[in-house]
Design an enzyme around this catalytic site. Sequence first.
Site, PDB file in Angstrom:
ATOM      1  N   ASP A  14       0.701  -1.192   0.038  1.00 12.51           N
ATOM      2  CA  ASP A  14       0.011  -0.052   0.028  1.00 12.51           C
ATOM      3  C   ASP A  14       1.006   1.193  -0.101  1.00 12.51           C
ATOM      4  OD1 ASP A  14      -2.343   1.392   0.051  1.00 12.51           O
ATOM      5  OD2 ASP A  14      -2.604   1.174   2.034  1.00 12.51           O
ATOM      6  N   GLY A  15       0.416   2.278  -0.679  1.00 13.72           N
ATOM      7  CA  GLY A  15       0.912   3.661  -0.438  1.00 13.72           C
ATOM      8  C   GLY A  15       1.630   4.161  -2.191  1.00 13.72           C
ATOM      9  N   ASN A  16       1.286   3.323  -3.017  1.00 15.95           N
ATOM     10  CA  ASN A  16       1.868   3.881  -4.360  1.00 15.95           C
ATOM     11  C   ASN A  16       1.457   5.416  -4.534  1.00 15.95           C
ATOM     12  OD1 ASN A  16       2.956   1.237  -4.517  1.00 15.95           O
ATOM     13  ND2 ASN A  16       1.368   0.507  -6.160  1.00 15.95           N
ATOM     14  N   TRP A  19       2.903   7.846  -2.683  1.00 12.75           N
ATOM     15  CA  TRP A  19       4.246   7.909  -2.949  1.00 12.75           C
ATOM     16  C   TRP A  19       4.442   8.934  -3.880  1.00 12.75           C
ATOM     17  CZ3 TRP A  19       7.253   7.301  -6.922  1.00 12.75           C
ATOM     18  CH2 TRP A  19       8.591   7.185  -7.018  1.00 12.75           C
ATOM     19  N   HIS A  31       2.353   3.327  -8.707  1.00  9.56           N
ATOM     20  CA  HIS A  31       2.002   2.043  -9.373  1.00  9.56           C
ATOM     21  C   HIS A  31       3.316   1.218 -10.078  1.00  9.56           C
ATOM     22  CE1 HIS A  31      -1.677   2.392  -7.724  1.00  9.56           C
ATOM     23  NE2 HIS A  31      -2.241   2.930  -8.454  1.00  9.56           N
ATOM     24  N   SER A  60      -7.581  -5.816  -5.312  1.00 10.33           N
ATOM     25  CA  SER A  60      -8.716  -6.130  -4.363  1.00 10.33           C
ATOM     26  C   SER A  60     -10.070  -5.862  -5.023  1.00 10.33           C
ATOM     27  CB  SER A  60      -8.807  -5.494  -3.120  1.00 10.33           C
ATOM     28  OG  SER A  60      -9.476  -4.050  -3.280  1.00 10.33           O
ATOM     29  N   THR A  61     -10.967  -6.873  -4.693  1.00 12.69           N
ATOM     30  CA  THR A  61     -12.360  -6.867  -5.159  1.00 12.69           C
ATOM     31  C   THR A  61     -12.954  -5.340  -4.977  1.00 12.69           C
ATOM     32  OG1 THR A  61     -13.279  -7.688  -3.139  1.00 12.69           O
ATOM     33  CG2 THR A  61     -12.996  -9.221  -5.006  1.00 12.69           C
ATOM     34  N   TRP A  64     -12.117  -1.863  -7.861  1.00 17.27           N
ATOM     35  CA  TRP A  64     -12.745  -1.470  -9.086  1.00 17.27           C
ATOM     36  C   TRP A  64     -13.452   0.007  -8.924  1.00 17.27           C
ATOM     37  CZ3 TRP A  64     -11.730  -4.113 -13.344  1.00 17.27           C
ATOM     38  CH2 TRP A  64     -11.521  -5.802 -13.172  1.00 17.27           C
ATOM     39  N   LEU A 126      10.441 -20.929  -4.833  1.00 22.29           N
ATOM     40  CA  LEU A 126       9.686 -19.843  -3.945  1.00 22.29           C
ATOM     41  C   LEU A 126       8.175 -20.038  -4.911  1.00 22.29           C
ATOM     42  CD1 LEU A 126       9.273 -17.695  -1.829  1.00 22.29           C
ATOM     43  CD2 LEU A 126       9.185 -16.068  -3.798  1.00 22.29           C
ATOM     44  N   ARG A 182      -4.812  -1.806   8.704  1.00 18.60           N
ATOM     45  CA  ARG A 182      -6.045  -2.813   8.328  1.00 18.60           C
ATOM     46  C   ARG A 182      -5.880  -3.789   7.472  1.00 18.60           C
ATOM     47  NH1 ARG A 182      -7.482   2.705   6.782  1.00 18.60           N
ATOM     48  NH2 ARG A 182      -7.128   2.925   4.624  1.00 18.60           N
ATOM     49  N   GLU A 195       1.300 -13.108  12.425  1.00 15.01           N
ATOM     50  CA  GLU A 195       1.769 -12.143  13.003  1.00 15.01           C
ATOM     51  C   GLU A 195       1.546 -10.839  12.312  1.00 15.01           C
ATOM     52  OE1 GLU A 195       3.329 -12.112  16.198  1.00 15.01           O
ATOM     53  OE2 GLU A 195       2.608 -14.114  16.384  1.00 15.01           O
TER      54      GLU A 195
HETATM   55  C1  IPE Z   1      -5.195  -2.814  -0.237  1.00  9.75           C
HETATM   56  O1  IPE Z   1      -5.030  -1.501  -0.361  1.00  9.75           O
HETATM   57  C2  IPE Z   1      -5.468  -3.557  -1.541  1.00  9.75           C
HETATM   58  C3  IPE Z   1      -4.212  -3.555  -2.153  1.00  9.75           C
HETATM   59  C4  IPE Z   1      -2.924  -3.169  -1.894  1.00  9.75           C
HETATM   60  C5  IPE Z   1      -4.311  -4.426  -3.552  1.00  9.75           C
HETATM   61  P1  IPE Z   1      -6.259  -0.315  -0.603  1.00  9.75           P
HETATM   62  O2  IPE Z   1      -5.477   1.054  -0.626  1.00  9.75           O
HETATM   63  O3  IPE Z   1      -7.202  -0.488  -1.408  1.00  9.75           O
HETATM   64  O4  IPE Z   1      -6.939  -0.448   0.877  1.00  9.75           O
HETATM   65  P2  IPE Z   1      -7.783   0.618   1.647  1.00  9.75           P
HETATM   66  O5  IPE Z   1      -8.791   1.388   0.579  1.00  9.75           O
HETATM   67  O6  IPE Z   1      -6.742   1.772   2.066  1.00  9.75           O
HETATM   68  O7  IPE Z   1      -8.521  -0.080   2.946  1.00  9.75           O
HETATM   69  C1  IPE Z   2      -1.845   0.310  -3.453  1.00  7.49           C
HETATM   70  O1  IPE Z   2      -1.331   1.368  -3.602  1.00  7.49           O
HETATM   71  C2  IPE Z   2      -1.715  -0.495  -4.621  1.00  7.49           C
HETATM   72  C3  IPE Z   2      -3.179  -0.745  -5.246  1.00  7.49           C
HETATM   73  C4  IPE Z   2      -4.098  -0.822  -4.205  1.00  7.49           C
HETATM   74  C5  IPE Z   2      -3.453  -1.351  -6.410  1.00  7.49           C
HETATM   75  P1  IPE Z   2      -2.573   2.575  -3.377  1.00  7.49           P
HETATM   76  O2  IPE Z   2      -2.953   2.859  -4.963  1.00  7.49           O
HETATM   77  O3  IPE Z   2      -3.593   2.300  -2.519  1.00  7.49           O
HETATM   78  O4  IPE Z   2      -1.797   3.980  -2.808  1.00  7.49           O
HETATM   79  P2  IPE Z   2      -2.393   4.797  -1.716  1.00  7.49           P
HETATM   80  O5  IPE Z   2      -2.881   4.098  -0.587  1.00  7.49           O
HETATM   81  O6  IPE Z   2      -3.713   5.712  -2.493  1.00  7.49           O
HETATM   82  O7  IPE Z   2      -1.215   5.791  -1.320  1.00  7.49           O
HETATM   83 MG    MG Z   3      -4.003   2.119  -0.513  1.00 12.20          MG
END
Ligand code: IPE
Ligand code: IPE
Ligand code: MG
Length: 228
Positions: A14-16, A19, A31, A60-61, A64, A126, A182, A195
């Site tokens: 998460d966090g792309n 960033w 991404h 994730s589902t 979309w 792996l 979460r 963990e």
């Molecule tokens: C969870 O990240 C899904 C993936 C990393 C693929 P999200 O950015 O979609 O999750 P929420 O919306 O913060 O819960």
């Molecule tokens: C996770 O990064 C990648 C995907 C869910 C596809 P995000 O796109 O959720 O990045 P933030 O959370 O918005 O920074």
């Molecule tokens: Mg995110």
Amino acid sequence: MSSSTIKHLAIIMDGNGRWAKERGFKRTKGHEVGAENIRDITTYCAAHESIETATFYAFSTENWKRPKLEVEFLMKLLDKYLKKELETYQKHNIRFQAIGNIDAFSKALQKRIRDTEEITKKNTNLKQILALNYGGRAEITDAVNKLLQSEKKHVTEKDISQLLQTPYEDIDILIRTSGEERISNFLLWQLSYAELYFSKTLWPDFTSEELDNILKQFTQRHRRFGGL
Ligand code: IPE
Ligand code: IPE
Ligand code: MG
């Protein structure tokens, strides 16, 4: 085997978007850099002595719900990633598998996914699993629906586990980057005794050094699994 042996590692990447925004780029740039990082972390896992499976949450589902252009970008990126990574899979003896409902993807992308699984299926070092259009609730619901088609009048935990897409693979460690704490519908069943580690690092900046540190901390933890 000690309770602190790591066999299955799962990562919520998460966090792309953040960033990229921090650097004045479009979210899609995050991404792109994030996808590059999967290779580094995967090859680290392949070199690790006990890790057998590394599962990455890629889409994730619920994703979309994002703007159409971002979703389309992610689909193209996935195709590009798999095309390019085939070399990494073969070089490091990594088997690729997808979990999630990929029927929702274009035919070409589905073929890319199935072909990559097929080509790498004999690799033994792996297993890299990408969760693609994946949701923990959908996975459990699908398993229950399959059981409803059977003759069974009573089901066990094992029956359900065996019908999940990652049959009975408990997770040892779950890492989520970007400071969010979460689960976001990831591997709900398989995470029962994992963990949990929450890193403040945004995914494109998450390094194998940080992962190495987390794995060292893990060996200090005492997993009781409900016992003493
Ligand atoms: C969870 O990240 C899904 C993936 C990393 C693929 P999200 O950015 O979609 O999750 P929420 O919306 O913060 O819960
Ligand atoms: C996770 O990064 C990648 C995907 C869910 C596809 P995000 O796109 O959720 O990045 P933030 O959370 O918005 O920074
Ligand atoms: Mg995110």
